[in-house]
Design a protein around this motif. Structure first.
Motif, mmCIF file in Angstrom:
data_model
loop_
_atom_site.group_PDB
_atom_site.id
_atom_site.type_symbol
_atom_site.label_atom_id
_atom_site.label_comp_id
_atom_site.label_asym_id
_atom_site.label_seq_id
_atom_site.Cartn_x
_atom_site.Cartn_y
_atom_site.Cartn_z
ATOM 1 N N GLU A 1 0.821 -1.203 0.000
ATOM 2 C CA GLU A 1 0.000 0.000 0.000
ATOM 3 C C GLU A 1 0.857 1.257 0.000
ATOM 4 O O GLU A 1 0.567 2.225 -0.685
ATOM 5 C CB GLU A 1 -0.928 0.007 1.211
ATOM 6 N N ALA A 2 1.931 1.196 0.790
ATOM 7 C CA ALA A 2 2.780 2.376 0.896
ATOM 8 C C ALA A 2 3.535 2.647 -0.385
ATOM 9 O O ALA A 2 4.080 3.719 -0.581
ATOM 10 C CB ALA A 2 3.751 2.209 2.060
ATOM 11 N N ASN A 3 3.583 1.674 -1.277
ATOM 12 C CA ASN A 3 4.397 1.818 -2.491
ATOM 13 C C ASN A 3 3.573 1.618 -3.743
ATOM 14 O O ASN A 3 4.043 1.051 -4.718
ATOM 15 C CB ASN A 3 5.543 0.811 -2.466
ATOM 16 N N LYS A 4 2.365 2.096 -3.711
ATOM 17 C CA LYS A 4 1.449 1.849 -4.823
ATOM 18 C C LYS A 4 2.039 2.181 -6.181
ATOM 19 O O LYS A 4 1.778 1.497 -7.143
ATOM 20 C CB LYS A 4 0.180 2.664 -4.631
ATOM 21 N N THR A 5 2.808 3.220 -6.209
ATOM 22 C CA THR A 5 3.306 3.651 -7.517
ATOM 23 C C THR A 5 4.367 2.727 -8.080
ATOM 24 O O THR A 5 4.689 2.802 -9.245
ATOM 25 C CB THR A 5 3.917 5.055 -7.425
ATOM 26 N N VAL A 6 4.915 1.877 -7.231
ATOM 27 C CA VAL A 6 5.997 1.019 -7.705
ATOM 28 C C VAL A 6 5.542 0.154 -8.859
ATOM 29 O O VAL A 6 6.173 0.087 -9.894
ATOM 30 C CB VAL A 6 6.537 0.147 -6.565
ATOM 31 N N ASN A 7 4.440 -0.510 -8.672
ATOM 32 C CA ASN A 7 3.991 -1.366 -9.748
ATOM 33 C C ASN A 7 2.529 -1.717 -9.577
ATOM 34 O O ASN A 7 2.033 -1.804 -8.468
ATOM 35 C CB ASN A 7 4.827 -2.630 -9.774
ATOM 36 N N LEU B 1 -6.614 -3.337 -1.143
ATOM 37 C CA LEU B 1 -5.896 -2.761 -2.274
ATOM 38 C C LEU B 1 -5.173 -3.844 -3.065
ATOM 39 O O LEU B 1 -5.178 -3.855 -4.298
ATOM 40 C CB LEU B 1 -4.895 -1.739 -1.750
ATOM 41 N N VAL B 2 -4.555 -4.764 -2.331
ATOM 42 C CA VAL B 2 -3.843 -5.867 -2.974
ATOM 43 C C VAL B 2 -4.817 -6.686 -3.794
ATOM 44 O O VAL B 2 -4.543 -7.051 -4.943
ATOM 45 C CB VAL B 2 -3.158 -6.749 -1.909
ATOM 46 N N SER B 3 -5.957 -6.934 -3.190
ATOM 47 C CA SER B 3 -6.953 -7.730 -3.887
ATOM 48 C C SER B 3 -7.391 -7.043 -5.173
ATOM 49 O O SER B 3 -7.521 -7.672 -6.225
ATOM 50 C CB SER B 3 -8.132 -7.956 -2.942
ATOM 51 N N GLU B 4 -7.570 -5.726 -5.095
ATOM 52 C CA GLU B 4 -7.945 -4.970 -6.298
ATOM 53 C C GLU B 4 -6.865 -5.057 -7.353
ATOM 54 O O GLU B 4 -7.140 -5.236 -8.541
ATOM 55 C CB GLU B 4 -8.191 -3.501 -5.936
ATOM 56 N N ALA B 5 -5.620 -4.929 -6.871
ATOM 57 C CA ALA B 5 -4.506 -4.964 -7.824
ATOM 58 C C ALA B 5 -4.423 -6.321 -8.508
ATOM 59 O O ALA B 5 -4.152 -6.412 -9.708
ATOM 60 C CB ALA B 5 -3.203 -4.654 -7.112
ATOM 61 N N PHE C 1 -9.148 -12.159 3.197
ATOM 62 C CA PHE C 1 -8.228 -11.715 4.259
ATOM 63 C C PHE C 1 -8.619 -10.333 4.760
ATOM 64 O O PHE C 1 -8.616 -10.070 5.958
ATOM 65 C CB PHE C 1 -6.789 -11.657 3.742
ATOM 66 N N ALA C 2 -8.941 -9.486 3.804
ATOM 67 C CA ALA C 2 -9.281 -8.103 4.151
ATOM 68 C C ALA C 2 -10.477 -8.075 5.083
ATOM 69 O O ALA C 2 -10.510 -7.344 6.079
ATOM 70 C CB ALA C 2 -9.572 -7.300 2.894
ATOM 71 N N ALA C 3 -11.469 -8.922 4.761
ATOM 72 C CA ALA C 3 -12.672 -8.979 5.595
ATOM 73 C C ALA C 3 -12.312 -9.447 7.001
ATOM 74 O O ALA C 3 -12.816 -8.921 8.004
ATOM 75 C CB ALA C 3 -13.686 -9.921 4.970
ATOM 76 N N LYS C 4 -11.407 -10.417 7.060
ATOM 77 C CA LYS C 4 -11.000 -10.959 8.357
ATOM 78 C C LYS C 4 -10.320 -9.865 9.198
ATOM 79 O O LYS C 4 -10.631 -9.674 10.372
ATOM 80 C CB LYS C 4 -10.028 -12.121 8.115
#
Lengths: 94, 379
Positions: free
Chosen positions: B305-311, B349-353, B369-372
């Motif tokens: 999340e902190a590095n969204k722009t990376v890839n 966010l990861v899931s979206e990506a 996982f996010a829901a958990k």
């Protein structure tokens, strides 16, 4: 031509208000930037293509310190003009 | 590595994000570049605000070889449109490598190249050679030591640095090891100088809008936390390379202990986001990094999340990138509610990506996982 002139010209062309046009303009630039930082190149027809690539580290002479310097990796934006754009500014040979 | 986005995809994305028709979107994009061409014709240069500038350049005549016929041909003088990105674009694009600095390779000097410290080097020739090692990566346990005992006399710190010096190129074996205790006031001045330049450098960086804040300056606790986390990790896998952060905080604490010559504003400036920089080694994925830094691999979405722009694609990480590592409120074994909330957001966010990059199975997994994590954050 500065930004406000550009916006004005664009708003006339698109028949939108200047505020709307400016919003569009800013969002367009941010879309470009986002694509480039995500390693996505894109091309504009009849203009050229933009892409980003990683420039590897290299050595270079630094005249200020009079020493060789190792310049680190960097991601840079590249632009390459399309042939149409080239012809625009050069006399086309037939 | 570099992908291509077609013009129609670009138009679609642009139209959708602004709620306009695709026709309008295309007109807009073409309009912008038509204006650039007009401007180039009139003035020979043009620019797109906060993007870059174009300039018409003359290319001299030269001879080339036709690659097919191997014939020598003359390429006539012509004009060419060159593009130069503006600083804002340059910095955003270069964000993953923003932590890297040029280094001097000469015999006389060390690895340090920041202008400020280089100037300092000129003023105080022999001693300042330690400075480079502040920036140089240190073993994790040493970092932990420093962070644990921030009140330590600066001589201790000096000794530590000199230990690391021994491993370094022999040039740096400065004679001051013997001098150490006798001329301690020199060290005080020196440490102040180092701390001052360090803080100034970080301050400059912070005020730079294009840069992500990768520094915890003037704030001791995150560094300590970091150090604790590092300690938990088994020593076999601890080549943790956290640049500068604990150094910076150690330096600032030293300044506080010795003399408060620095303006208080700079010292107490809170770090806007508690981040530390981390340079990826080859073939290391965020999973491994998370294990090293937090002591728990499943926290990697925070890093993502902190590095969204990376890839876009979470599975791809460029080697030698610098990642920002957000710090936790609790520890990895004992997460606070807020940590869970953050984690839930990051995992989403990861899931979206993953969904974007076409990995729907992973996307589902991570949305679970996010829901958990979200449930955890509420209890």
């Amino acid at each position: 031509m500065n930004k406000s002139e550009t916006i004005k010209a664009l708003s006339e062309r698109l028949e939108l208000t200047q505020t709307q046009t400016e919003e569009l303009y800013n969002s367009l630039v941010s879309i470009f930037t986002e694509h480039l930082s995500n390693n996505n190149g894109f091309s504009i027809p009849d203009f050229g293509s933009f892409s980003s690539e990683i420039r590897e580290e290299y050595k270079s002479y630094n005249p200020h310190y009079k020493q060789m310097m190792l310049l680190p990796k960097k991601k840079v934006v590249r632009f390459s003009q399309s042939s149409a754009l080239k012809d625009e500014f050069n006399e086309v040979e037939l | 590595m570099s992908k291509k986005v077609t013009f129609s995809e670009l138009i679609k994305a642009f139209a959708e994000s602004n709620g306009i028709t695709q026709q309008k979107a295309e007109e807009m994009i073409r309009g912008v570049f038509d204006l650039v061409i007009d401007d180039l014709e009139k003035n020979g240069k043009a620019s797109i605000t906060s993007f870059g500038s174009f300039e018409l350049k003359d290319v001299a005549e030269r001879t080339g070889i036709n690659p097919q016929t191997k014939e020598e041909i003359v390429i006539p003088a012509h004009k060419k449109v060159s593009f130069k990105p503006f600083k804002a674009l340059e910095q955003t694009v270069n964000a993953p490598f923003a932590g890297l600095e040029p280094t001097l390779l000469g015999e006389k000097s060390g690895t340090e190249t920041e202008e400020t410290t280089a100037k300092a080097e000129k003023e105080q020739e022999p001693e300042v050679f330690e400075d480079p090692f502040e920036e140089v990566i240190k073993p994790a346990d040493e970092q932990a030591d420093e962070a644990e005992t921030p009140d330590s006399v600066e001589e201790e710190a000096e000794e530590e640095q000199e230990e690391s010096e021994v491993e370094a190129p022999p040039v740096f074996k400065a004679p001051e090891k013997e001098k150490g205790n006798e001329v301690s006031w020199v060290f005080i001045v020196l440490v102040l100088l180092i701390a001052g330049t360090g803080i100034w450098f970080f301050f400059l960086r912070d005020s730079d809008p294009g840069n992500m804040d990768n520094v915890v300056a003037g704030n001791q606790t995150p560094a300590q936390q970091q150090a604790e986390q590092v300690e938990k990790v088994p020593p076999a896998e601890t080549p943790v390379k956290e640049e500068k952060t604990s150094e910076a905080s150690a330096a600032s604490s030293e300044t506080k202990n010795n003399v408060s010559a620095e303006p208080a504003v700079q010292k107490e400036k809170p770090a806007p986001k508690e981040m530390t920089a981390y340079i990826i080694e080859k073939d290391e994925w965020m999973w491994d990094i998370s294990r090293e830094v937090y002591g728990a691999p499943y926290l990697w979405p925070l890093i993502f999340e902190a590095n969204k722009t990376v890839n876009d694609d979470p599975n791809l990480v460029e080697p030698a990138n610098t990642l920002m590592i957000p710090s936790l409120e609790g520890s990895s074994a004992n997460l606070t509610k807020e940590d869970y909330a953050k984690l839930a957001k990051a995992t989403k966010l990861v899931s979206e990506a993953y969904a974007k990059s076409g990995n729907s199975e992973r996307a589902k997994e991570y949305s679970r996982f996010a829901a958990k994590y979200e449930r955890h954050s509420k209890n």
